[in-house]
Design an enzyme around this catalytic site. Structure first.
Site, mmCIF file in Angstrom:
data_model
loop_
_atom_site.group_PDB
_atom_site.id
_atom_site.type_symbol
_atom_site.label_atom_id
_atom_site.label_comp_id
_atom_site.label_asym_id
_atom_site.label_seq_id
_atom_site.Cartn_x
_atom_site.Cartn_y
_atom_site.Cartn_z
ATOM 1 C CD GLU A 164 -8.470 -4.808 5.179
ATOM 2 O OE1 GLU A 164 -9.728 -3.768 4.860
ATOM 3 O OE2 GLU A 164 -7.599 -3.880 6.016
ATOM 4 C CD GLU A 172 -2.945 1.012 2.407
ATOM 5 O OE1 GLU A 172 -3.033 0.164 2.776
ATOM 6 O OE2 GLU A 172 -3.035 2.311 2.549
ATOM 7 N NE ARG A 204 -9.723 0.299 9.135
ATOM 8 C CZ ARG A 204 -10.545 0.179 8.819
ATOM 9 N NH1 ARG A 204 -12.040 -0.146 9.092
ATOM 10 N NH2 ARG A 204 -10.957 0.771 7.809
HETATM 11 N N1 MTE Z 1 -6.536 -11.701 -1.470
HETATM 12 C C1 MTE Z 1 -5.369 -11.991 -1.543
HETATM 13 N N2 MTE Z 1 -5.303 -12.782 -3.016
HETATM 14 N N3 MTE Z 1 -4.309 -11.001 -1.947
HETATM 15 C C2 MTE Z 1 -4.390 -9.235 -1.625
HETATM 16 O O1 MTE Z 1 -2.732 -9.303 -1.437
HETATM 17 N N4 MTE Z 1 -5.119 -8.437 0.094
HETATM 18 C C3 MTE Z 1 -6.532 -8.062 1.622
HETATM 19 C C4 MTE Z 1 -7.926 -8.274 0.642
HETATM 20 N N5 MTE Z 1 -7.938 -10.026 0.041
HETATM 21 C C5 MTE Z 1 -5.150 -9.453 -0.559
HETATM 22 C C6 MTE Z 1 -6.599 -10.383 -0.741
HETATM 23 C C7 MTE Z 1 -6.269 -6.622 1.349
HETATM 24 S S1 MTE Z 1 -5.350 -6.153 3.104
HETATM 25 C C8 MTE Z 1 -6.865 -5.974 1.504
HETATM 26 S S2 MTE Z 1 -7.380 -4.203 2.472
HETATM 27 C C9 MTE Z 1 -7.904 -6.036 -0.173
HETATM 28 O O2 MTE Z 1 -8.114 -7.436 0.222
HETATM 29 C C10 MTE Z 1 -7.627 -5.111 -0.607
HETATM 30 O O3 MTE Z 1 -8.933 -5.381 -1.866
HETATM 31 P P1 MTE Z 1 -10.066 -5.228 -2.264
HETATM 32 O O4 MTE Z 1 -10.775 -4.179 -2.039
HETATM 33 O O5 MTE Z 1 -10.392 -5.060 -4.076
HETATM 34 O O6 MTE Z 1 -11.487 -5.837 -1.582
HETATM 35 MO MO1 MOS Z 2 -4.986 -3.833 3.224
HETATM 36 S S1 MOS Z 2 -4.163 -3.605 4.702
HETATM 37 O O1 MOS Z 2 -6.373 -2.735 3.852
HETATM 38 O O2 MOS Z 2 -3.955 -3.312 2.246
#
Ligand code: MTE
Ligand code: MOS
Length: 760
Positions: free
Chosen positions: A707, A226, A304
């Site tokens: 998450e 990020e 958060r």
């Molecule tokens: N799933 C996979 N396969 N790989 C990832 O890096 N990141 C997670 C989650 N799921 C992640 C994942 C995190 S930290 C977040 S914030 C969300 O996916 C971000 O994607 P979204 O906003 O589309 O859910």
């Molecule tokens: Mo997810 S920790 O908000 O990239």
């Protein structure tokens, strides 16, 4: 619909940074980093490294054309350390050579002399030495002093939760290409294309319009990209600009593990007060966040944490203090849950301790205090449509918690050294960036003259399936086959000023922007159709299955004809739209407001079996009842839940990030850092979708899923504690995560004194 990347992935056809076809004359970077956690750079000797054949240049802080600063929230992080180093792994110099091997070989010949300064690794020590990154932040509500006097039981304690390595399969990396006119194009493995663009603009001195950042997909991010993809892209960009050559930087796994930050370890103090029948009246907590050597995203993560102080519970009197403590570790950063899980671990520990004190099962206290509709969080927002109790009760109905508990008791009576444990874990997670302005996204949709569709947003695909979801949105609004829709790379020249793909909000925000853009195009297309059909009432026209309907009757015109006509009639076949989450606000002075668009709820049930002679354990099952809203892609959502659960369990059980007192990471390889594999993962994961849930604030009435399910993993910790207690029924096992087999074994056979608690 499956995540359409899957087919390419299993064939090895998907491209990541290191797979991109590279231009002639590409150069490679190896980064020289600080071997010392805190000190003054006395001298740096690059002469021997420079003489290695194939080395093109070595850059230090002095060579940075713009500002030597990459701090996002607070300006406290240099791209290359100039005078003081603050953690082991902090970049000091960049070696650029004809290939990666040569670059690394030369890098290893650089020497640095550092005059040591005191090293802090512990956040409580940082506080004592005044090393706070921000003034303390306090969320409070009710009248705590008065509330303590009403309590029958008060428990106090301390918790520790550890760091977590992101271990994205694709390590950090970027490729930078110099463009004509002094501009730069960068391919980066980042969750935040705009963050990379902004950082490069700053360190190069170029305006943002001369910096183009392009992201195809990531081999995982989990929060680790990020903010922390910025530095590597900036190093590649600076080198490419100065040398006028394409430059690539890919961190080898071990360097990635050493140089990048992880999930924040927290140390916390809690005090919880209840009535004798288990109603929670008061809660006081201090969070010591181990931020590492620079702020990075720590302040936002701490926020958060504070927002999730009370998890799924209603507590009328609360005081939560957050301390952002500077230590000499790599700056810790975003990790799935973004500080929320750390807060939830503390309240669950406090409840567990109170249950011990009251002689009841923790889940009696948990159930009794779950949020009702309209209950207020300490920061003032109300839980509207709280599904906390429904999820719990539906789970209970499906699996009969009482019966499961009885089965375990029988098992534990029959088995001397093998013990089972059970725990429940409710989750309530707020959806929105807590920084209100970040809750916006935009989309650019092109319908090409052959009727195929291309969509650009800033959503970054990293395995979570956001591209599949956005593709579904367009295909649904246009009512065309999914095969006609392509998701383009996330590129700053097509979608500007974007928020990172984070906070689980990418599908909501970018999906809604796409929905608006597509609907605008549909309006234009209906006008064209009305013209072709020679009718006035264009609102009676609809698009269904690639055919045009008038007054619900199928016409002769199909999608392709319509687009051809629209093009010939000189209709604008491109649309751009922005979406900004309505109704959210937060008063940063008073620390009150409606911070979240909505909440994601659920309850998990976790069972473990512990071998009390060896300390080894198995996670037998995780069964959850989760509120997905109205999922429009159940396969992807289920996959997200399963992955998050395993990742959450890993954090709580076997993943142990260890630094020694000199700030050196001891767990810097997969031989010493253990992550869940297929053998360790729960034998069964049952994901149940809460029925009849609709969420108008989410895309197509769904709820964000990236998450929230991670936090079910916290249940594994308490299930293990229960198994330990079945073997050796003492109070006072430490709330210290991860609960590794080693820690379990030591606590099962060590001298535990029952600490005094203070019943009033
Ligand atoms: N799933 C996979 N396969 N790989 C990832 O890096 N990141 C997670 C989650 N799921 C992640 C994942 C995190 S930290 C977040 S914030 C969300 O996916 C971000 O994607 P979204 O906003 O589309 O859910
Ligand atoms: Mo997810 S920790 O908000 O990239």
């Amino acid at each position: 619909m499956k995540n359409y990347d899957s087919i390419q992935h299993v064939r090895g056809e998907s491209q990541f940074i290191d797979d991109l076809i590279v231009p002639e004359g590409l150069l490679y970077i190896s980064v020289f980093y600080s071997p010392s956690a805190h000190g003054k750079i006395k001298s740096l000797d690059i002469s021997e490294a420079l003489s290695v054949e194939g080395v093109k240049a070595i850059f230090t802080s002095k060579d940075i054309p713009g500002e030597n600063q990459i701090g996002g929230i607070i300006q406290d992080e240099e791209l290359l350390a100039a005078e003081i180093v603050k953690f082991i792994g902090e970049p000091i110099a960049i070696v650029v050579a004809v290939n990666a091997r040569t670059a690394r070989k030369a890098r290893n010949k650089i020497t640095v002399e550092i005059e040591s300064l005191p090293v802090i690794t512990d956040p409580r020590e940082a506080l004592k030495k005044g090393e706070l990154i921000l003034p303390p932040r306090i969320f409070s509500c009710g009248d705590l002093d008065n509330a303590w006097t009403q309590c029958d039981v008060i428990v106090e304690g301390k918790t520790e939760s550890g760091g977590q390595e992101h271990l994205y399969l694709e390590t950090q990396g970027a490729i930078a290409l110099p463009l004509e006119g002094g501009g730069i194009k960068v391919y980066s493995s980042t969750q935040g294309p705009t963050a990379v663009q902004r950082t490069i603009s700053r360190v190069t001195g170029l305006p943002m319009n001369k910096v183009e950042v392009d992201v195809l997909r990531l081999g995982g991010g989990f929060g680790g990209k990020e903010d922390q993809a910025n530095a590597w892209a900036a190093m590649a960009a600076v080198s490419a600009l100065i040398l006028k050559k394409p430059v690539k930087l890919i961190l080898p796994r071990q360097e990635d593990m050493r140089m990048t930050g992880k999930r924040h370890p927290y140390s916390s103090d809690f005090k919880l007060g209840l009535t004798k029948d288990g109603k929670i009246l008061a809660y006081e907590v201090i969070f010591y966040q181990n931020a590492g050597a620079a702020a990075d995203l720590s302040p936002a993560i701490l926020d958060r944490t504070l927002f999730h102080t009370t998890n799924s519970y209603y507590i009328p009197n609360v005081k939560a203090t957050g301390l952002c403590c500077r230590t000499n570790l790599p700056p810790n950063t975003a990790f799935r849950g973004f500080g929320g899980p750390q807060a939830m671990f503390v309240i669950e520990s406090a409840i567990y301790k109170a249950a011990e004190q009251l002689g009841v099962d923790a889940y009696e206290i948990q159930r009794k205090n779950l949020l009702n509709d309209g209950d207020q969080f300490p920061y003032g927002q109300k839980a509207i449509n709280s599904h906390a109790k429904v999820c719990w009760d539906e789970l209970d109905k499906k699996y009969d918690i009482g019966k499961e508990k009885k089965k375990i008791e029988d098992y534990n009576l029959k088995n001397k050294v093998s013990k089972k444990g059970l725990a429940l874990m409710p989750v309530c997670f707020g959806i929105s960036f807590t920084n209100t302005f970040m809750n916006q996204a935009s989309a650019l949709v092109h319908i090409y003259s052959d009727s195929s569709v291309g969509i650009s947003t800033a959503a970054v695909e990293m395995g979570q399936g956001v591209n599949a979801k956005i593709r579904q949105v367009a295909s649904e609004i246009f009512s065309i086959s999914i095969d006609k829709v392509k998701i383009e790379t996330s590129n700053t020249t097509r979608v500007a000023n974007s928020s990172p793909t984070a906070a689980s909000s990418a599908a909501d925000l970018n999906g809604k922007a796409t929905e608006i853009a597509c609907k605008n195009l549909v309006e234009r297309l209906k006008n064209v159709a009305a013209e072709i059909l020679n009718v006035q009432d264009h609102d009676k026209i609809s698009l269904k299955d690639e055919t045009i309907f008038y007054k619900e009757i199928k016409t002769q015109i199909d999608w392709k004809d319509l687009i051809t006509n629209a093009f010939l009639k000189r209709t604008n076949l491109s649309a751009q739209a922005q979406y900004a989450t309505p109704g959210i606000f937060f008063d940063k002075e008073k620390l009150k407001g409606k911070a979240f668009s909505y909440f994601s709820y659920g309850t998990g049930l976790v069972e473990v079996t512990l071998d009390c002679l060896l300390g080894k354990y198995e996670i037998n099952y995780v069964k959850i009842m989760h509120d997905f809203g109205k999922s429009f892609n159940p396969i992807i959502d289920k996959g997200q839940a399963e992955g998050a659960i395993v990742q959450g369990i890993g954090w709580m059980t076997i993943e142990e990030v260890i630094y020694n007192s000199e700030g050196k990471l001891l767990t810097d390889a997969l031989s010493t850092y253990k992550v869940p594999d297929i053998n360790f993962a729960p034998k069964e994961i049952e994901v149940n979708f809460l029925e009849n849930s609709f969420n108008p604030m989410g895309i197509f009435n769904s709820k964000a899923i990236g998450e929230p399910p991670l936090m079910y993993g916290i249940g594994a910790f308490f299930a293990l504690m229960n198994a330990m207690k079945a073997f050796r029924p003492v109070k006072g096992y430490k709330f210290s995560a991860p609960l590794t087999p080693e820690k379990i074994l030591l606590s099962l056979y060590s001298n535990i004194k029952e600490p005094a608690t203070s019943p009033t």
